[in-house]
Design a protein around this motif. Structure first.
Motif, PDB file in Angstrom:
ATOM      1  N   VAL A  52      83.022  62.456 123.304  1.00  0.00           N
ATOM      2  CA  VAL A  52      84.005  62.552 122.222  1.00  0.00           C
ATOM      3  C   VAL A  52      83.357  63.218 121.022  1.00  0.00           C
ATOM      4  O   VAL A  52      82.132  63.197 120.857  1.00  0.00           O
ATOM      5  CB  VAL A  52      84.571  61.165 121.840  1.00  0.00           C
ATOM      6  CG1 VAL A  52      85.269  60.522 123.024  1.00  0.00           C
ATOM      7  CG2 VAL A  52      83.478  60.234 121.317  1.00  0.00           C
ATOM      8  N   ARG A 107      83.027  63.538 116.929  1.00  0.00           N
ATOM      9  CA  ARG A 107      83.277  62.966 115.612  1.00  0.00           C
ATOM     10  C   ARG A 107      83.705  64.044 114.619  1.00  0.00           C
ATOM     11  O   ARG A 107      84.571  63.841 113.778  1.00  0.00           O
ATOM     12  CB  ARG A 107      82.006  62.267 115.108  1.00  0.00           C
ATOM     13  CG  ARG A 107      82.168  61.555 113.761  1.00  0.00           C
ATOM     14  CD  ARG A 107      80.900  61.613 112.943  1.00  0.00           C
ATOM     15  NE  ARG A 107      80.418  62.958 112.749  1.00  0.00           N
ATOM     16  CZ  ARG A 107      80.900  63.801 111.837  1.00  0.00           C
ATOM     17  NH1 ARG A 107      81.886  63.439 111.055  1.00  0.00           N
ATOM     18  NH2 ARG A 107      80.400  65.011 111.729  1.00  0.00           N
ATOM     19  N   TRP A 132      88.487  50.843 123.401  1.00  0.00           N
ATOM     20  CA  TRP A 132      88.331  51.665 122.212  1.00  0.00           C
ATOM     21  C   TRP A 132      86.868  51.687 121.786  1.00  0.00           C
ATOM     22  O   TRP A 132      86.112  50.745 122.047  1.00  0.00           O
ATOM     23  CB  TRP A 132      89.189  51.129 121.066  1.00  0.00           C
ATOM     24  CG  TRP A 132      90.623  50.912 121.405  1.00  0.00           C
ATOM     25  CD1 TRP A 132      91.230  49.726 121.701  1.00  0.00           C
ATOM     26  CD2 TRP A 132      91.643  51.910 121.511  1.00  0.00           C
ATOM     27  NE1 TRP A 132      92.555  49.918 121.977  1.00  0.00           N
ATOM     28  CE2 TRP A 132      92.839  51.256 121.869  1.00  0.00           C
ATOM     29  CE3 TRP A 132      91.659  53.305 121.327  1.00  0.00           C
ATOM     30  CZ2 TRP A 132      94.041  51.940 122.036  1.00  0.00           C
ATOM     31  CZ3 TRP A 132      92.858  53.975 121.499  1.00  0.00           C
ATOM     32  CH2 TRP A 132      94.027  53.303 121.855  1.00  0.00           C
ATOM     33  N   HIS A 156      86.054  56.491 112.699  1.00  0.00           N
ATOM     34  CA  HIS A 156      86.898  57.046 113.755  1.00  0.00           C
ATOM     35  C   HIS A 156      87.066  56.026 114.874  1.00  0.00           C
ATOM     36  O   HIS A 156      86.132  55.300 115.200  1.00  0.00           O
ATOM     37  CB  HIS A 156      86.268  58.314 114.351  1.00  0.00           C
ATOM     38  CG  HIS A 156      86.185  59.462 113.389  1.00  0.00           C
ATOM     39  ND1 HIS A 156      87.125  60.465 113.339  1.00  0.00           N
ATOM     40  CD2 HIS A 156      85.266  59.766 112.435  1.00  0.00           C
ATOM     41  CE1 HIS A 156      86.793  61.340 112.412  1.00  0.00           C
ATOM     42  NE2 HIS A 156      85.669  60.946 111.845  1.00  0.00           N
ATOM     43  N   PHE A 210      88.132  56.048 118.908  1.00  0.00           N
ATOM     44  CA  PHE A 210      88.349  56.885 120.082  1.00  0.00           C
ATOM     45  C   PHE A 210      88.881  56.035 121.232  1.00  0.00           C
ATOM     46  O   PHE A 210      88.526  54.861 121.366  1.00  0.00           O
ATOM     47  CB  PHE A 210      87.041  57.544 120.534  1.00  0.00           C
ATOM     48  CG  PHE A 210      86.447  58.493 119.523  1.00  0.00           C
ATOM     49  CD1 PHE A 210      86.785  59.838 119.525  1.00  0.00           C
ATOM     50  CD2 PHE A 210      85.545  58.026 118.570  1.00  0.00           C
ATOM     51  CE1 PHE A 210      86.243  60.706 118.601  1.00  0.00           C
ATOM     52  CE2 PHE A 210      85.000  58.894 117.629  1.00  0.00           C
ATOM     53  CZ  PHE A 210      85.346  60.239 117.649  1.00  0.00           C
ATOM     54  N   SER A 211      89.693  56.673 122.061  1.00  0.00           N
ATOM     55  CA  SER A 211      90.167  56.029 123.278  1.00  0.00           C
ATOM     56  C   SER A 211      89.108  56.172 124.367  1.00  0.00           C
ATOM     57  O   SER A 211      88.628  57.275 124.629  1.00  0.00           O
ATOM     58  CB  SER A 211      91.479  56.674 123.736  1.00  0.00           C
ATOM     59  OG  SER A 211      91.859  56.184 124.994  1.00  0.00           O
ATOM     60  N   GLY A 249      93.580  62.145 121.509  1.00  0.00           N
ATOM     61  CA  GLY A 249      92.335  62.700 121.020  1.00  0.00           C
ATOM     62  C   GLY A 249      91.988  64.052 121.585  1.00  0.00           C
ATOM     63  O   GLY A 249      90.980  64.635 121.208  1.00  0.00           O
ATOM     64  N   GLU A 258      87.217  65.757 123.097  1.00  0.00           N
ATOM     65  CA  GLU A 258      88.165  64.681 122.812  1.00  0.00           C
ATOM     66  C   GLU A 258      87.965  64.220 121.374  1.00  0.00           C
ATOM     67  O   GLU A 258      86.854  63.889 120.963  1.00  0.00           O
ATOM     68  CB  GLU A 258      87.958  63.528 123.787  1.00  0.00           C
ATOM     69  CG  GLU A 258      88.290  63.886 125.219  1.00  0.00           C
ATOM     70  CD  GLU A 258      88.170  62.697 126.138  1.00  0.00           C
ATOM     71  OE1 GLU A 258      88.567  61.588 125.732  1.00  0.00           O
ATOM     72  OE2 GLU A 258      87.670  62.865 127.259  1.00  0.00           O
ATOM     73  N   TRP A 259      89.041  64.197 120.624  1.00  0.00           N
ATOM     74  CA  TRP A 259      88.983  63.819 119.226  1.00  0.00           C
ATOM     75  C   TRP A 259      89.457  62.377 119.053  1.00  0.00           C
ATOM     76  O   TRP A 259      90.027  61.782 119.953  1.00  0.00           O
ATOM     77  CB  TRP A 259      89.842  64.771 118.390  1.00  0.00           C
ATOM     78  CG  TRP A 259      89.280  66.159 118.371  1.00  0.00           C
ATOM     79  CD1 TRP A 259      89.342  67.093 119.361  1.00  0.00           C
ATOM     80  CD2 TRP A 259      88.521  66.744 117.313  1.00  0.00           C
ATOM     81  NE1 TRP A 259      88.691  68.238 118.975  1.00  0.00           N
ATOM     82  CE2 TRP A 259      88.174  68.061 117.732  1.00  0.00           C
ATOM     83  CE3 TRP A 259      88.103  66.323 116.060  1.00  0.00           C
ATOM     84  CZ2 TRP A 259      87.440  68.936 116.938  1.00  0.00           C
ATOM     85  CZ3 TRP A 259      87.380  67.184 115.258  1.00  0.00           C
ATOM     86  CH2 TRP A 259      87.053  68.466 115.695  1.00  0.00           C
ATOM     87  N   SER A 260      89.245  61.860 117.863  1.00  0.00           N
ATOM     88  CA  SER A 260      89.595  60.463 117.623  1.00  0.00           C
ATOM     89  C   SER A 260      91.107  60.267 117.607  1.00  0.00           C
ATOM     90  O   SER A 260      91.874  61.148 117.237  1.00  0.00           O
ATOM     91  CB  SER A 260      88.993  59.989 116.297  1.00  0.00           C
ATOM     92  OG  SER A 260      89.500  60.743 115.212  1.00  0.00           O
TER      93      SER A 260
END
Length: 414
Positions: free
Chosen positions: A267, A269, A287, A298, A300-301, A329, A352-354
């Motif tokens: 992911v 940040r 999470w 943040h 994230f999934s 995300g 992948e974003w938050s």
């Protein structure tokens, strides 16, 4: 380990009775291996009942307990312990302007590990003092030849982190169970599982960016090449199945299967360098929360079911599973991966974003954990700030602040 002859703290009476458990049994006078000193604790650090409390203490260290139901605060004049929900001070000890540089609490037991710190340390920074608040005294100490960089507790172990070594002790009699040599580790990076079985311990390896994973049940050690640059932060699920890592660049966070070392998820940040202060999984490992010096937290999934991870295998959830969180995300440019020039697209566009984030004061150190209320995070700041924020798992976006508290100056709480 030597027994302290008199308490070095003044007891401060609070309204009500702290809802804490009694202290588990611990040996009172066992000398640990590799101890640098046999001396008794310095009785000159004891206090009279007339000591004046420090009304404006300087924070030196913050930490959650293992289930995030409490947090502990070390200051230049003692330490304090707070309940998280609702927020309230449970007890404190003041030490006549002598500092505690580190404090770690064992679940809700009235037992804490203390390390001296600040301009005038209450204890030498090379000692770990085991404080029993049920008896209002130190029940022993572990002494080392260099400064203690970190301490982690679980019900059956005490983990002490030095800059180049880590020691694992049995909590019942303080016998040395294991020791590890690491690369330079000034931040005291180390995490240990909290399940009822054998511990799993993660720490820096012997090379830059490398993570060492010790499985004490199977008596095996794995090394994971997590990053090209040096490690900055580690996070571990309660059961020890998932590991999160961040490097000194602070742009990417990687999630590994701690059982076999495989990379499960990556992911982002942000694009700019940042110092990551804390990584925390939710109790169900759905999470991951990340705090940094950019003043943001943040969420994230996590796309992996930690309960499905076998002893030596990793299993990703099927894409057809309907209970997975929506992929909020994923970068909006990820559709470009199917185009013919996708091979040269920067990794940035497909990261992948938050799912959610919260903005705080930039440059201030914050640590984060998931709250016991649904879809909430608890944020602690080195300025005495306590935030409880809620995120929307479906729509994402900016988190909503639902509570603020200044635990150093309650009268200023809004």
């Amino acid at each position: 380990m030597t027994a302290a002859s008199s308490p070095p703290f003044q007891f401060v009476v609070l309204d009500g009775t702290p809802d804490l458990l009694t202290t588990p049994h611990m040996a009172q006078s066992v000398q640990p291996p590799n101890s640098a000193s046999d001396s008794e604790p310095d009785d000159s650090r004891s206090l009279s009942t007339h000591t004046i409390q420090n009304q404006n203490p300087k924070l030196l260290h913050l930490s959650f307990n293992q289930d995030h139901s409490c947090f502990s605060v070390a200051t230049d004049s003692g330490f304090r312990v707070y309940n998280c929900d609702p927020v309230r001070e449970l007890f404190r000890r003041d030490s006549d302007q002598r500092g505690v540089g580190m404090v770690q609490m064992l679940f809700r037991y009235q037992i804490l590990a203390l390390v001296g710190g600040g301009p005038d340390p209450l204890y030498p920074p090379s000692k770990v003092m085991m404080w029993d608040d049920n008896e209002s005294r130190c029940i022993g100490e572990l002494s080392f030849r260099s400064e203690v960089r970190g301490v982690r507790l679980r019900r059956d172990r005490i983990v002490v982190v030095l800059e180049h070594k880590i020691f694992l002790y049995n909590i019942s009699d303080l016998t040395l169970d294991h020791q590890i040599v690491t690369i330079s580790n000034p931040k005291g990076l180390c995490e240990v599982s909290q399940g009822s079985g054998h511990p799993l311990l993660v720490c820096p390896g012997i090379q830059k960016g490398q993570v060492r994973v010790d499985h004490y049940g199977s008596k095996r050690t794995k090394f994971i090449v997590a990053h090209d640059s040096r490690l900055a932060c580690l996070g571990l699920t309660q059961d020890g199945r998932l590991l999160a890592t961040a490097s000194s660049k602070g742009t990417l966070v990687r999630i590994f299967n701690a059982l076999d070392g495989s990379l499960l998820q990556e992911v982002r940040r942000g694009a700019e360098r940042a110092e990551i202060y804390s990584l925390a999984f939710s109790s169900g490992a759905q999470w991951l929360a990340v705090s940094s010096d950019k003043g943001t937290v943040h969420v994230f999934s996590v796309k992996v079911d930690s309960g499905s991870l076998g002893c030596e295998r990793s299993h990703r959830r099927s894409a057809s599973e309907s209970n997975l969180p929506s992929p909020l995300g994923i970068s909006s440019l990820s559709f470009m991966k199917g185009l013919s020039f996708s091979g040269v697209l920067p990794k940035y566009f497909s990261s992948e974003w938050s799912v959610a984030k919260y903005h705080l004061q930039e440059g201030l150190r914050y640590i984060v954990a998931f709250g016991h209320q649904k879809n909430t995070v608890v944020i602690l700041g080195m300025d005495g700030s306590f935030y409880r924020c809620q995120f929307d798992p479906e729509n994402g976006g900016e988190m909503t602040q639902i509570e603020y508290y200044n635990f150093l100056k309650p009268e200023e709480t809004s």
